[in-house]
Design a protein around this motif. Structure first.
Motif, mmCIF file in Angstrom:
data_model
loop_
_atom_site.group_PDB
_atom_site.id
_atom_site.type_symbol
_atom_site.label_atom_id
_atom_site.label_comp_id
_atom_site.label_asym_id
_atom_site.label_seq_id
_atom_site.Cartn_x
_atom_site.Cartn_y
_atom_site.Cartn_z
ATOM 1 N N THR A 24 3.499 4.727 9.394
ATOM 2 C CA THR A 24 2.619 3.711 9.949
ATOM 3 C C THR A 24 2.747 3.740 11.473
ATOM 4 O O THR A 24 3.726 4.251 12.016
ATOM 5 C CB THR A 24 2.964 2.324 9.368
ATOM 6 O OG1 THR A 24 1.939 1.405 9.719
ATOM 7 C CG2 THR A 24 4.284 1.800 9.886
ATOM 8 N N GLU A 58 0.789 -1.236 0.000
ATOM 9 C CA GLU A 58 0.000 0.000 0.000
ATOM 10 C C GLU A 58 0.827 1.296 0.000
ATOM 11 O O GLU A 58 0.457 2.264 -0.657
ATOM 12 C CB GLU A 58 -1.010 -0.007 1.158
ATOM 13 C CG GLU A 58 -0.431 -0.147 2.555
ATOM 14 C CD GLU A 58 -0.240 -1.607 3.010
ATOM 15 O OE1 GLU A 58 -0.216 -2.509 2.154
ATOM 16 O OE2 GLU A 58 -0.111 -1.832 4.225
ATOM 17 N N HIS A 59 1.952 1.337 0.721
ATOM 18 C CA HIS A 59 2.726 2.584 0.753
ATOM 19 C C HIS A 59 3.416 2.823 -0.597
ATOM 20 O O HIS A 59 3.494 3.955 -1.077
ATOM 21 C CB HIS A 59 3.772 2.564 1.880
ATOM 22 C CG HIS A 59 3.171 2.256 3.220
ATOM 23 N ND1 HIS A 59 3.912 1.803 4.278
ATOM 24 C CD2 HIS A 59 1.880 2.333 3.670
ATOM 25 C CE1 HIS A 59 3.107 1.611 5.314
ATOM 26 N NE2 HIS A 59 1.878 1.914 4.969
ATOM 27 N N ASP A 69 -2.621 5.102 3.358
ATOM 28 C CA ASP A 69 -3.027 3.714 3.116
ATOM 29 C C ASP A 69 -4.214 3.661 2.146
ATOM 30 O O ASP A 69 -4.258 2.829 1.244
ATOM 31 C CB ASP A 69 -3.466 3.036 4.424
ATOM 32 C CG ASP A 69 -2.290 2.603 5.292
ATOM 33 O OD1 ASP A 69 -1.160 2.507 4.786
ATOM 34 O OD2 ASP A 69 -2.529 2.349 6.501
ATOM 35 N N HIS A 94 -1.620 9.062 7.939
ATOM 36 C CA HIS A 94 -1.163 7.764 7.444
ATOM 37 C C HIS A 94 -2.331 6.905 6.970
ATOM 38 O O HIS A 94 -2.204 6.156 5.999
ATOM 39 C CB HIS A 94 -0.332 7.002 8.484
ATOM 40 C CG HIS A 94 0.229 5.754 7.889
ATOM 41 N ND1 HIS A 94 1.362 5.768 7.102
ATOM 42 C CD2 HIS A 94 -0.225 4.482 7.872
ATOM 43 C CE1 HIS A 94 1.577 4.542 6.642
ATOM 44 N NE2 HIS A 94 0.626 3.742 7.095
HETATM 45 ZN ZN LIG Z 1 0.209 1.903 6.152
#
Ligand SMILES: [Zn+2]
Length: 275
Positions: free
Chosen positions: A181, A73-74, A232, A228
């Motif tokens: 995260t 995802e990042h 995501d 964050h």
């Molecule tokens: Zn994340």
């Protein structure tokens, strides 16, 4: 706002440890003519697409018959922010490196490589009808809009509590790219007993203790944690294969609901248009 399909201007590599395995992984990025982002693991190609998402419990994992890749995802959010629509990524391990816990290094390397533009359209996914995904009290929904606009709400135990953030100009929201995260210490201990998060440290995550942030330097932004969650969400929604146009609102969403929203959108051709 990009108009056409793009790829990276040159090959580059990034190495770092995987959050769960704690082992070094190297990614090699190659320009790609065909539409979309795809990974090559174990000699097998896996499109970074919502219909290849196999597990959403701790991260977004994509899989095919012979290989799986976790925590995409990042990296996907970095592709979004760098304006890259097509790329091939060779990977020599089971998960994307965690780096500093944000999308910053991926984004920076893409920016350094530069972007090459093709003549092809097919870059945007415009939502035409309201679509929603729900799970208990958590939800995410999207309504028609000509830009991407995200309002994210989270609700965790103290000291995080309730936080809400709206980003109207998502493509230029740079405070999202380097928001890290995070995890709660009590959950980390349980996850590590299960043999996961072996690579987790204060260098790649914000750790939340009983009543304060454990990292000695604290947060990068007052709203880093909700930032964050937006990161995501952007990364997960980019597994549509397109840059989403719509007004997104979410409460306590995560990888599962973000993926479910895409499945709902694509469940009917009346819900969207590609251009
Ligand atoms: Zn994340």
């Amino acid at each position: 706002m990009i108009k056409r399909q793009t790829t990276i201007n040159r090959i580059f590599k990034i190495t770092g440890i995987g959050l769960h395995s704690g082992r070094n992984v190297t990614l090699e990025f190659l320009p790609r003519r065909e539409a979309g982002i795809a990974f090559i693991a174990n000699g097998c190609m896996i499109p970074a697409r919502y219909d290849h998402v196999a597990d959403t419990r701790l991260s977004t994992q994509i899989a095919s018959e012979n290989a799986s890749i976790s925590t995409i995802e990042h990296l996907m959010a970095a592709f979004y922010f760098a304006g890259v629509t097509n790329c091939l990524v060779y990977i020599d391990g089971p998960e994307i490196p965690i780096l500093d816990g944000s999308a910053w290094e991926f984004y920076h390397e893409m920016w350094r490589a530069g972007v090459y533009e093709f003549p092809d359209s097919g870059v945007y996914l415009k939502v035409l009808k309201p679509v929603e995904a729900r799970n208990n009290d958590a939800w995410i929904r999207v309504k028609p809009l000509n830009t991407l606009d995200i309002t994210m709400s989270i609700d965790f135990r103290e000291p995080v509590g309730k936080q809400k953030k709206r980003v109207t100009d998502v493509e230029n929201a740079f405070s999202i790219i380097n928001s890290r995260t995070f995890g709660f210490l009590e959950e980390l201990e349980a996850i590590q007993r299960a043999g996961l998060a072996k690579g987790a440290s204060l260098d790649n995550a914000v750790a939340i203790g009983e009543d304060s942030i454990v990292n000695p330097d604290g947060l990068r932004y007052k709203k880093e944690l909700v930032n964050h969650k937006i990161l995501d969400c952007i990364g997960d929604l980019y597994t549509s294969g397109y840059r989403l146009l719509g007004k997104v609102e979410a409460f306590k969403t995560g990888h599962y609901l973000n993926n479910l929203l895409l499945r709902e959108i694509f469940s009917s051709p009346d819900n969207y248009a590609i251009y």
